[in-house]
Write an enzyme that holds these catalytic residues in place. Structure first.
Site, short mmCIF file in Angstrom:
data_model
loop_
_atom_site.label_atom_id
_atom_site.label_comp_id
_atom_site.label_asym_id
_atom_site.label_seq_id
_atom_site.Cartn_x
_atom_site.Cartn_y
_atom_site.Cartn_z
N ARG A 58 -10.26 -0.37 -3.90
CA ARG A 58 -9.57 0.66 -4.68
C ARG A 58 -8.13 0.85 -4.30
O ARG A 58 -7.26 0.93 -5.15
CB ARG A 58 -10.28 1.99 -4.50
CG ARG A 58 -11.45 2.09 -5.39
CD ARG A 58 -12.04 3.43 -5.13
NE ARG A 58 -13.32 3.18 -4.53
CZ ARG A 58 -14.38 3.93 -4.79
NH1 ARG A 58 -14.25 4.99 -5.55
NH2 ARG A 58 -15.52 3.64 -4.26
N THR A 59 -7.88 0.95 -2.99
CA THR A 59 -6.50 1.15 -2.56
C THR A 59 -5.66 -0.06 -3.00
O THR A 59 -4.55 0.08 -3.49
CB THR A 59 -6.43 1.34 -1.03
OG1 THR A 59 -7.26 2.43 -0.68
CG2 THR A 59 -5.02 1.62 -0.57
N ARG A 117 -2.94 -2.91 5.20
CA ARG A 117 -4.18 -2.23 5.62
C ARG A 117 -4.73 -3.06 6.77
O ARG A 117 -4.86 -4.28 6.64
CB ARG A 117 -5.14 -2.22 4.45
CG ARG A 117 -6.56 -1.87 4.84
CD ARG A 117 -6.74 -0.37 4.95
NE ARG A 117 -8.03 0.02 4.48
CZ ARG A 117 -8.25 1.05 3.67
NH1 ARG A 117 -7.26 1.78 3.24
NH2 ARG A 117 -9.46 1.35 3.31
N HIS A 147 -3.01 7.34 6.95
CA HIS A 147 -3.12 6.84 5.59
C HIS A 147 -2.19 7.69 4.72
O HIS A 147 -2.64 8.48 3.90
CB HIS A 147 -4.58 6.94 5.12
CG HIS A 147 -4.90 6.12 3.91
ND1 HIS A 147 -3.98 5.30 3.28
CD2 HIS A 147 -6.06 5.97 3.21
CE1 HIS A 147 -4.56 4.72 2.24
NE2 HIS A 147 -5.82 5.10 2.19
N LYS A 157 -7.33 -17.71 11.97
CA LYS A 157 -6.91 -18.89 12.72
C LYS A 157 -6.15 -18.48 13.97
O LYS A 157 -5.56 -19.32 14.65
CB LYS A 157 -6.03 -19.80 11.86
CG LYS A 157 -6.75 -20.36 10.65
CD LYS A 157 -5.80 -21.19 9.79
CE LYS A 157 -6.36 -21.40 8.39
NZ LYS A 157 -5.31 -21.33 7.38
#
Ligand SMILES: [Zn+2]
Lengths: 322, 155
Positions: free
Chosen positions: A53-54, A103, A131, A82
């Site tokens: 959603r974000t 994020r 946030h 990696k």
């Protein structure tokens, strides 16, 4: 505007910054910008943790401004697995994009990453940390529905310990002299570092373990999910979670104007029968993610155009509304 | 401070090096830990613990032969022993004497106790802590450390 043009923590947002963004979001909702406004601009989406959603809300925001998004794709196929450092990854993607959204599961990731890039970086959640764009859309929703932002009485209920949206919101609310009531089980109270900030900011804060102690006074009730995985066993979770669930009957004890918000997704802390009451604003809140993120990107990309934080700020504020 | 302290003589004078005086009683081992001095050291070190002191009641004193402390080291000592004074000794005399001053930030000397903190994950950054009146705070994850600072020393 904003701290070095990055949006890392709600703590660095001044009241004026917040009002600038919210005013711009309101202007955008009233009069959507034309699709050429930021044509050709690219937003890099660096999601080291899934959050559909974000991510989609940022993608919608940049596309509605005429720009486009570059998505680094799911984490398991990215170079992070990696062994590449986050610092290297963001440096590379910053070379492709005009702004980055990050994020990441680690706390402080956005602060660290911002030290390595010179395009605007927006923190879309760093572990249990911050946030801030969620906070901006929360404030926007409150302002639209609770008759402004000053002198509100706000109840924040649920998992206050791990809930990053709560931490950001609490700090931002102190800038509007809100009276804040924190409702949670003993084990999920605010962490020490957030208490420290609230104390430093001179916030009016009270803590409760029972919603009924404050419900009747609230202008806003902000509910968060109590996460099952925080509890060693299911029965302990059940015992606690049940105490912090609301339904339409609960809301009959609240003020008629009391606004119920939730950062979503909810599980069962808000019963579906609340949805039909005039209190429920959580879907509107989720919808507000797009105009608020459009406003932020618009301001940041404007600033980048004019060559820095000091540049277009005043102009763009006055150009918004009023 | 003009406080004369004959108790300093309980440990022998040194020719060149550093005397760290007015460490709160019992904290000399923390100061040694900051300086990386343990049983494997070959430096000549004298430690006085719980020496009577006018100013502190009881204090600790550490004398290190042949080593002048760096500013980084002094900064971290200031977090654990805010009342300490640092005397640089040259040819048996005090060449410089200063009280420690708490810096605004310390870099690369403490490690963050939060295992979810980005500064603990092999990124190309040094740990960084803001120094508060009553503790320190990670510049990345904002974790506060108020007690047992010495346990988080990474130098
Ligand atoms: Zn940390």
């Amino acid at each position: 505007m904003l701290d070095r043009n990055h949006v890392i923590t709600a703590k660095n947002l001044s009241r004026a910054d917040i009002e600038t963004v919210l005013d711009r979001a309101a202007a955008i909702e009233r009069d959507p910008p034309d699709r050429e406004r930021h044509a050709g601009r690219l937003l890099g989406l660096c999601f080291f943790e899934p959050s559909t959603r974000t991510r989609m809300s940022f993608e919608a925001a940049i596309k509605r401004l005429g720009g486009d998004a570059l998505d680094m794709g799911p984490v398991d196929s990215s170079s992070a697995t990696k062994g590449e450092s986050l610092a290297d990854t963001v440096r590379v993607i910053a070379g492709y994009a005009d702004a980055l959204v990050l994020r990441h599961p680690s706390e402080g990731a956005a602060t660290m990453a911002s030290e390595f890039v010179d395009v605007p970086l927006l923190n879309a959640g760093d572990g249990a940390g911050q946030h801030p764009t969620q906070t901006l859309l929360d404030l926007y929703t409150m302002r639209e529905n609770a008759g402004g932002l000053t002198d509100l009485t706000v109840g924040i209920m649920g998992d206050l310990k791990y809930g990053r949206t709560v931490h950001s919101l609490a700090y931002a609310l102190t800038k509007f002299d809100a009276s804040q009531h924190f409702v949670s089980p003993e084990s999920l109270r605010l962490p020490r570092s957030v208490r420290y900030d609230l104390h430093e900011a001179g916030a009016q804060v009270r803590e409760h373990d029972d919603l009924d102690e404050v419900l009747a006074e609230l202008d806003v009730l902000y509910v968060t999910r109590i996460q099952r995985e925080r509890f060693p066993d299911e029965s302990e979770y059940r015992a606690v979670a049940g105490e912090y669930r609301i339904d339409a009957a609960t809301m009959e004890r609240a003020r008629e104007e009391c606004v119920v918000m939730h950062p979503l997704p909810r599980v069962d802390e808000i019963a579906p029968d609340v949805d039909a009451t005039p209190h429920a604003k959580y879907f509107e809140q989720a919808h507000n993610g797009v105009p608020v993120r459009m406003a932020l990107l618009d301001l940041l990309l404007d600033d980048a155009d004019s060559g820095g934080a000091a540049g277009a700020t005043d102009d763009s504020v006055n150009g918004g509304e009023r | 401070m003009s406080e004369r302290d004959d108790h300093e003589l309980r440990v022998s004078k040194i020719q060149d090096g550093t005397v760290i005086d007015h460490i709160a009683g019992g904290h000399a081992p923390d100061v040694l830990a900051i300086l990386g001095i343990d049983s494997s050291t070959d430096e000549v070190v004298s430690v006085g613990m719980n020496v009577p002191s006018d100013r502190l009641g009881h204090k600790d004193v550490v004398k290190i032969e042949g080593r002048e402390l760096s500013q980084d080291e002094v900064d971290v000592i200031s977090l654990i022993a805010p009342a300490a004074s640092i005397n640089i000794i040259r040819e048996y005399g005090v060449a410089e004497k200063h009280r420690v001053e708490r810096p605004d930030t310390v870099e690369g000397v403490l490690s963050c106790p939060n295992h979810d903190c980005i500064s603990t994950e092999g990124e190309p950054v040094a740990s960084r802590f803001a120094v508060l009146d009553d503790g320190v705070r990670c510049a990345y994850c904002e974790t506060l450390i108020r007690e047992d600072l010495a346990e988080h020393i990474s130098v």
